[in-house]
Design a protein around this motif. Structure first.
Motif, PDB file in Angstrom:
ATOM      1  N   ASP A   1      58.932  49.223  36.485  1.00  0.00           N
ATOM      2  CA  ASP A   1      58.672  48.715  37.405  1.00  0.00           C
ATOM      3  C   ASP A   1      57.830  47.424  37.136  1.00  0.00           C
ATOM      4  OD1 ASP A   1      56.333  49.910  36.617  1.00  0.00           O
ATOM      5  OD2 ASP A   1      55.370  49.622  38.621  1.00  0.00           O
ATOM      6  N   VAL A   2      57.756  46.350  37.871  1.00  0.00           N
ATOM      7  CA  VAL A   2      57.047  45.273  37.805  1.00  0.00           C
ATOM      8  C   VAL A   2      55.833  45.086  38.903  1.00  0.00           C
ATOM      9  CG1 VAL A   2      56.860  42.516  37.566  1.00  0.00           C
ATOM     10  CG2 VAL A   2      58.883  43.804  36.666  1.00  0.00           C
ATOM     11  N   PRO A   3      54.521  45.358  38.514  1.00  0.00           N
ATOM     12  CA  PRO A   3      53.595  45.361  39.571  1.00  0.00           C
ATOM     13  C   PRO A   3      53.452  43.933  39.802  1.00  0.00           C
ATOM     14  CG  PRO A   3      52.842  45.589  37.311  1.00  0.00           C
ATOM     15  CD  PRO A   3      53.976  45.879  37.211  1.00  0.00           C
ATOM     16  N   ILE A   4      53.444  43.705  41.155  1.00  0.00           N
ATOM     17  CA  ILE A   4      53.273  42.184  41.853  1.00  0.00           C
ATOM     18  C   ILE A   4      52.106  42.131  42.496  1.00  0.00           C
ATOM     19  CG2 ILE A   4      54.381  40.615  42.978  1.00  0.00           C
ATOM     20  CD1 ILE A   4      57.070  41.484  42.262  1.00  0.00           C
ATOM     21  N   MET A   5      51.050  41.189  42.265  1.00  0.00           N
ATOM     22  CA  MET A   5      49.751  40.989  42.856  1.00  0.00           C
ATOM     23  C   MET A   5      49.635  40.225  43.774  1.00  0.00           C
ATOM     24  SD  MET A   5      48.185  42.903  40.461  1.00  0.00           S
ATOM     25  CE  MET A   5      49.098  43.524  39.425  1.00  0.00           C
ATOM     26  N   GLY A   6      48.878  40.792  44.948  1.00  0.00           N
ATOM     27  CA  GLY A   6      48.805  39.943  46.040  1.00  0.00           C
ATOM     28  C   GLY A   6      47.384  38.990  45.886  1.00  0.00           C
ATOM     29  N   ASP A   7      47.200  37.946  46.956  1.00  0.00           N
ATOM     30  CA  ASP A   7      46.129  37.351  47.057  1.00  0.00           C
ATOM     31  C   ASP A   7      44.917  38.089  47.855  1.00  0.00           C
ATOM     32  OD1 ASP A   7      43.839  35.520  47.657  1.00  0.00           O
ATOM     33  OD2 ASP A   7      45.758  33.742  47.777  1.00  0.00           O
ATOM     34  N   GLU A   8      43.823  38.472  47.280  1.00  0.00           N
ATOM     35  CA  GLU A   8      42.767  39.414  47.630  1.00  0.00           C
ATOM     36  C   GLU A   8      41.680  38.414  48.136  1.00  0.00           C
ATOM     37  OE1 GLU A   8      40.290  40.365  43.687  1.00  0.00           O
ATOM     38  OE2 GLU A   8      42.044  41.765  43.911  1.00  0.00           O
ATOM     39  N   GLY A   9      41.948  37.070  48.089  1.00  0.00           N
ATOM     40  CA  GLY A   9      40.869  36.361  48.674  1.00  0.00           C
ATOM     41  C   GLY A   9      39.802  35.559  47.609  1.00  0.00           C
ATOM     42  N   SER A  10      40.080  36.082  46.523  1.00  0.00           N
ATOM     43  CA  SER A  10      39.073  35.589  45.238  1.00  0.00           C
ATOM     44  C   SER A  10      39.691  34.355  44.585  1.00  0.00           C
ATOM     45  CB  SER A  10      38.838  36.942  44.126  1.00  0.00           C
ATOM     46  OG  SER A  10      40.047  36.977  43.555  1.00  0.00           O
ATOM     47  N   ASN A  11      38.744  33.710  43.907  1.00  0.00           N
ATOM     48  CA  ASN A  11      39.333  32.765  42.996  1.00  0.00           C
ATOM     49  C   ASN A  11      40.256  33.041  42.033  1.00  0.00           C
ATOM     50  OD1 ASN A  11      37.758  30.907  44.480  1.00  0.00           O
ATOM     51  ND2 ASN A  11      36.188  31.091  43.135  1.00  0.00           N
ATOM     52  N   PHE A  12      40.259  34.493  41.592  1.00  0.00           N
ATOM     53  CA  PHE A  12      41.117  34.689  40.409  1.00  0.00           C
ATOM     54  C   PHE A  12      42.378  35.113  40.867  1.00  0.00           C
ATOM     55  CE2 PHE A  12      36.843  36.442  39.240  1.00  0.00           C
ATOM     56  CZ  PHE A  12      36.907  35.767  38.135  1.00  0.00           C
ATOM     57  N   THR A  13      42.820  35.453  42.423  1.00  0.00           N
ATOM     58  CA  THR A  13      44.059  35.532  42.863  1.00  0.00           C
ATOM     59  C   THR A  13      44.611  34.512  43.651  1.00  0.00           C
ATOM     60  OG1 THR A  13      43.014  36.807  44.583  1.00  0.00           O
ATOM     61  CG2 THR A  13      43.724  38.279  42.452  1.00  0.00           C
ATOM     62  N   GLU A  14      43.957  33.339  43.781  1.00  0.00           N
ATOM     63  CA  GLU A  14      44.558  32.390  44.543  1.00  0.00           C
ATOM     64  C   GLU A  14      45.876  31.843  44.100  1.00  0.00           C
ATOM     65  OE1 GLU A  14      43.234  27.577  45.737  1.00  0.00           O
ATOM     66  OE2 GLU A  14      41.645  28.959  44.713  1.00  0.00           O
ATOM     67  N   GLY A  15      46.714  31.807  45.156  1.00  0.00           N
ATOM     68  CA  GLY A  15      48.243  31.455  44.950  1.00  0.00           C
ATOM     69  C   GLY A  15      49.042  32.595  44.591  1.00  0.00           C
ATOM     70  N   TYR A  16      48.378  33.987  44.805  1.00  0.00           N
ATOM     71  CA  TYR A  16      49.053  34.995  44.600  1.00  0.00           C
ATOM     72  C   TYR A  16      50.031  35.354  45.921  1.00  0.00           C
ATOM     73  CZ  TYR A  16      47.226  36.193  40.051  1.00  0.00           C
ATOM     74  OH  TYR A  16      47.120  36.413  38.543  1.00  0.00           O
ATOM     75  N   MET A  17      50.512  36.405  45.753  1.00  0.00           N
ATOM     76  CA  MET A  17      51.665  36.868  46.858  1.00  0.00           C
ATOM     77  C   MET A  17      50.908  37.085  48.282  1.00  0.00           C
ATOM     78  SD  MET A  17      54.349  36.462  45.370  1.00  0.00           S
ATOM     79  CE  MET A  17      55.421  36.929  46.572  1.00  0.00           C
ATOM     80  N   HIS A  18      51.277  36.588  49.422  1.00  0.00           N
ATOM     81  CA  HIS A  18      51.003  37.121  50.762  1.00  0.00           C
ATOM     82  C   HIS A  18      52.097  37.799  51.269  1.00  0.00           C
ATOM     83  CE1 HIS A  18      48.270  33.439  50.212  1.00  0.00           C
ATOM     84  NE2 HIS A  18      47.584  34.435  50.665  1.00  0.00           N
TER      85      HIS A  18
ATOM     86  N   GLN B   1      50.863  35.634  31.958  1.00  0.00           N
ATOM     87  CA  GLN B   1      49.560  35.950  31.960  1.00  0.00           C
ATOM     88  C   GLN B   1      49.119  35.734  33.556  1.00  0.00           C
ATOM     89  OE1 GLN B   1      47.502  36.636  29.272  1.00  0.00           O
ATOM     90  NE2 GLN B   1      49.325  36.052  28.044  1.00  0.00           N
ATOM     91  N   PHE B   2      48.318  36.848  33.853  1.00  0.00           N
ATOM     92  CA  PHE B   2      48.099  37.008  35.237  1.00  0.00           C
ATOM     93  C   PHE B   2      46.694  38.019  35.473  1.00  0.00           C
ATOM     94  CE2 PHE B   2      50.681  40.592  34.575  1.00  0.00           C
ATOM     95  CZ  PHE B   2      50.016  41.799  35.213  1.00  0.00           C
ATOM     96  N   THR B   3      45.980  38.031  36.619  1.00  0.00           N
ATOM     97  CA  THR B   3      44.896  38.852  36.553  1.00  0.00           C
ATOM     98  C   THR B   3      45.127  39.876  37.674  1.00  0.00           C
ATOM     99  OG1 THR B   3      43.352  36.858  36.465  1.00  0.00           O
ATOM    100  CG2 THR B   3      42.593  38.707  37.762  1.00  0.00           C
ATOM    101  N   GLN B   4      44.725  41.136  37.563  1.00  0.00           N
ATOM    102  CA  GLN B   4      45.036  42.137  38.241  1.00  0.00           C
ATOM    103  C   GLN B   4      44.249  42.092  39.586  1.00  0.00           C
ATOM    104  OE1 GLN B   4      46.388  45.484  37.945  1.00  0.00           O
ATOM    105  NE2 GLN B   4      47.032  44.875  35.843  1.00  0.00           N
ATOM    106  N   SER B   5      44.928  42.530  40.866  1.00  0.00           N
ATOM    107  CA  SER B   5      44.371  42.307  42.068  1.00  0.00           C
ATOM    108  C   SER B   5      44.331  43.896  42.607  1.00  0.00           C
ATOM    109  CB  SER B   5      45.514  41.608  42.730  1.00  0.00           C
ATOM    110  OG  SER B   5      45.112  41.591  44.151  1.00  0.00           O
ATOM    111  N   VAL B   6      43.458  43.745  43.634  1.00  0.00           N
ATOM    112  CA  VAL B   6      43.370  45.145  44.462  1.00  0.00           C
ATOM    113  C   VAL B   6      44.709  45.144  45.416  1.00  0.00           C
ATOM    114  CG1 VAL B   6      40.914  45.689  44.229  1.00  0.00           C
ATOM    115  CG2 VAL B   6      42.037  44.375  46.059  1.00  0.00           C
ATOM    116  N   GLU B   7      45.317  44.286  45.673  1.00  0.00           N
ATOM    117  CA  GLU B   7      46.488  44.264  46.311  1.00  0.00           C
ATOM    118  C   GLU B   7      47.807  44.193  45.648  1.00  0.00           C
ATOM    119  OE1 GLU B   7      46.652  41.643  49.741  1.00  0.00           O
ATOM    120  OE2 GLU B   7      44.596  41.991  50.185  1.00  0.00           O
ATOM    121  N   GLN B   8      48.559  44.980  45.706  1.00  0.00           N
ATOM    122  CA  GLN B   8      49.797  45.160  44.709  1.00  0.00           C
ATOM    123  C   GLN B   8      50.861  45.804  45.351  1.00  0.00           C
ATOM    124  OE1 GLN B   8      48.511  47.624  41.211  1.00  0.00           O
ATOM    125  NE2 GLN B   8      46.859  46.314  40.907  1.00  0.00           N
ATOM    126  N   ALA B   9      52.186  45.484  44.990  1.00  0.00           N
ATOM    127  CA  ALA B   9      53.449  46.018  45.394  1.00  0.00           C
ATOM    128  C   ALA B   9      54.326  46.191  44.050  1.00  0.00           C
ATOM    129  CB  ALA B   9      54.227  45.136  46.062  1.00  0.00           C
TER     130      ALA B   9
END
Length: 186
Positions: free
Chosen positions: A100-117, A47-55
């Motif tokens: 592909d696997v979309p991999i989300m980045g930390d966009e600075g919101s609480n929902f993406t805290e701990g995501y990729m940098h 389970q994960f949350t979509q982020s505007v930052e993706q690879a």
């Protein structure tokens, strides 16, 4: 006035939908007159949350102990113990059989805290749906995460990581991928 609303519902706030023209109501997925069949079928650990930052990491083949996974199995990406992306591995739905696997980045919101940098390396797991089991997976190539990054991995192999040396204190007879061994002090 609900006539301007194409969904024929009034939204009281972001979490409360006031039913206006949905005679059977909303299902657990939020679909008017739905039957619940469109809800996420993501495995629990994926389970994960979509982020505007993706690879996007394109993977040519995914295996568990060298055997190709089935189209009901999943691949998940992690930053530490946080799932940052996942994909059901049905290659018939992917371009030329490469998913592909979309991999989300930390966009600075609480929902993406701990995501990729930038510069961090994702780790991967494979979920075997028929066995209801998760396996750590080793990519044939490692690529550091970057927003808008597009990467290719030849193979992702899942297995049980553990000490394969019978003289190790933490020997795991089920291990299929070599992990660290601990030895008694002499």
């Amino acid at each position: 006035d609900s006539s301007a609303n194409p969904l024929d519902v009034w939204v009281e706030n972001c979490t409360n939908i006031i039913e206006n023209d949905c005679p059977q109501g909303y299902d657990e997925c939020g679909v008017c007159n739905g039957d619940g069949s469109t809800c996420s079928d993501y495995p629990d650990e994926f389970q994960f949350t979509q982020s505007v930052e993706q690879a996007f990491y394109f993977i040519e083949s995914v295996t568990i102990d060298g055997v190709s996974i089935d189209n009901n199995d999943w691949v998940g990406a992690f930053n530490g113990n946080i799932c940052v992306g996942a994909r059901k591995w049905d290659t018939s739905l992917c371009g030329i059989g490469v998913c592909d696997v979309p991999i989300m980045g930390d966009e600075g919101s609480n929902f993406t805290e701990g995501y990729m940098h930038f510069g961090e390396y994702p780790t991967f797991k494979v979920y075997d749906a028929s066995e209801n089991s998760y396996y750590n997976a080793i990519p044939s190539e490692n690529h550091p995460w970057a927003h808008f990054g597009i990467y290719n991995i030849e193979n992702l192999n899942g297995g049980i990581v553990g000490c394969q040396d019978p003289t190790g204190c933490n020997y795991n007879e089920n291990a299929t991928d070599s992990g660290e061994c601990e030895y008694a002090m002499e």
